[in-house]
Motif scaffolding. Structure first.
Motif, short mmCIF file in Angstrom:
data_model
loop_
_atom_site.label_atom_id
_atom_site.label_comp_id
_atom_site.label_asym_id
_atom_site.label_seq_id
_atom_site.Cartn_x
_atom_site.Cartn_y
_atom_site.Cartn_z
N LEU A 1 0.83 -1.20 0.00
CA LEU A 1 0.00 0.00 0.00
C LEU A 1 0.87 1.25 0.00
O LEU A 1 0.59 2.21 -0.72
CB LEU A 1 -0.95 0.01 1.20
CG LEU A 1 -1.89 1.21 1.28
CD1 LEU A 1 -2.76 1.32 0.02
CD2 LEU A 1 -2.76 1.13 2.53
N ALA A 2 1.93 1.25 0.78
CA ALA A 2 2.84 2.39 0.81
C ALA A 2 3.44 2.63 -0.57
O ALA A 2 3.56 3.78 -1.02
CB ALA A 2 3.94 2.18 1.84
N GLN A 3 3.78 1.57 -1.26
CA GLN A 3 4.35 1.70 -2.60
C GLN A 3 3.31 2.27 -3.57
O GLN A 3 3.63 3.17 -4.36
CB GLN A 3 4.85 0.35 -3.10
CG GLN A 3 5.51 0.44 -4.46
CD GLN A 3 6.08 -0.89 -4.92
OE1 GLN A 3 5.97 -1.91 -4.26
NE2 GLN A 3 6.71 -0.86 -6.07
N LEU A 4 2.06 1.77 -3.53
CA LEU A 4 1.00 2.30 -4.39
C LEU A 4 0.76 3.77 -4.11
O LEU A 4 0.70 4.59 -5.04
CB LEU A 4 -0.31 1.52 -4.18
CG LEU A 4 -1.56 2.12 -4.85
CD1 LEU A 4 -1.45 2.02 -6.38
CD2 LEU A 4 -2.82 1.44 -4.34
N CYS A 5 0.65 4.13 -2.85
CA CYS A 5 0.38 5.52 -2.48
C CYS A 5 1.55 6.42 -2.87
O CYS A 5 1.35 7.52 -3.39
CB CYS A 5 0.09 5.63 -0.98
SG CYS A 5 -1.48 4.87 -0.51
N GLY A 6 2.77 5.96 -2.63
CA GLY A 6 3.94 6.75 -3.01
C GLY A 6 4.02 6.97 -4.51
O GLY A 6 4.30 8.09 -4.96
N ALA A 7 3.76 5.92 -5.28
CA ALA A 7 3.82 6.05 -6.74
C ALA A 7 2.71 6.97 -7.25
O ALA A 7 2.95 7.80 -8.14
CB ALA A 7 3.70 4.67 -7.39
N ALA A 8 1.52 6.86 -6.69
CA ALA A 8 0.41 7.73 -7.10
C ALA A 8 0.75 9.19 -6.78
O ALA A 8 0.58 10.07 -7.62
CB ALA A 8 -0.89 7.32 -6.40
N PHE A 9 1.23 9.43 -5.57
CA PHE A 9 1.57 10.79 -5.19
C PHE A 9 2.63 11.37 -6.12
O PHE A 9 2.50 12.49 -6.61
CB PHE A 9 2.05 10.87 -3.73
CG PHE A 9 2.36 12.28 -3.33
CD1 PHE A 9 1.36 13.10 -2.83
CD2 PHE A 9 3.63 12.81 -3.51
CE1 PHE A 9 1.63 14.43 -2.50
CE2 PHE A 9 3.90 14.13 -3.19
CZ PHE A 9 2.90 14.94 -2.69
N GLU A 10 3.70 10.63 -6.35
CA GLU A 10 4.79 11.14 -7.19
C GLU A 10 4.34 11.37 -8.62
O GLU A 10 4.78 12.34 -9.26
CB GLU A 10 6.00 10.20 -7.13
CG GLU A 10 6.67 10.14 -5.77
CD GLU A 10 7.12 11.49 -5.22
OE1 GLU A 10 7.44 12.42 -6.00
OE2 GLU A 10 7.16 11.63 -3.98
#
Length: 170
Positions: free
Chosen positions: A146-155
């Motif tokens: 989830l952290a990876q998905l959220c980080g990628a979406a944010f970036e």
């Protein structure tokens, strides 16, 4: 059983980055600040949100990078006009970096289903709103996926988005 940290504790424990992705066109329209703003009353962010200003200033003074990205429909809602209006005196004054992205330019970005805060690229605070955006529940996740998905979406949003000082409301 481990105690769930408060929002303030999450910010104070943060060491490097705190990023926030907002994807709704309206939030808590019963908020007294929004009600006053809608009625044409002046809003003093330093008075209304002193705790927030202090928390973010404290974090940025420790070297934490605080970024906020907003994905908005255009033309924007009245609530987004309010957010845009108070951003300089609230978010920017506190030390946040803020960018805006028209939803039209976000169609191909894989998003999580909810707004979130991501602390140090590993701890996700999920914001669950009801259909009227009046009530919010928080959920904390340490899921690396989830952290990876959220980080990628944010970036992805951040890369395309317009800095607050250049974003023009339609």
């Amino acid at each position: 059983m481990k105690k769930v940290p408060t929002f303030e504790e999450l910010f104070r424990d943060c060491q490097r980055t705190a990023v926030h992705l907002e994807m709704r066109d309206s939030y808590m329209q019963s908020d007294p600040a929004f009600v006053d703003w809608s009625a044409g009353k002046p809003i003093d962010p330093a008075e209304r949100w002193a705790d927030w200003l202090s928390l973010v200033k404290e974090s940025t003074s420790r070297g934490v990078e605080v970024r906020r990205a907003r994905v908005v429909s255009t033309p924007v809602s009245e609530y987004i006009r309010f957010e845009h209006d108070v951003t300089n005196g609230l978010n920017i004054a506190a030390g946040e970096l803020v960018r805006w992205l028209s939803r039209r330019h976000a169609t191909d970005i894989p998003f999580p289903g909810n707004d979130f805060w991501l602390f140090d690229s590993e701890l996700v605070l999920i914001n669950h709103f009801d259909g009227d955006s009046e009530n919010m529940e928080l959920e904390l996740s340490r899921s690396p996926e989830l952290a990876q998905l959220c980080g990628a979406a944010f970036e992805s949003v951040w890369e395309r988005a317009t800095p607050h000082s250049e974003f023009k409301l339609l």
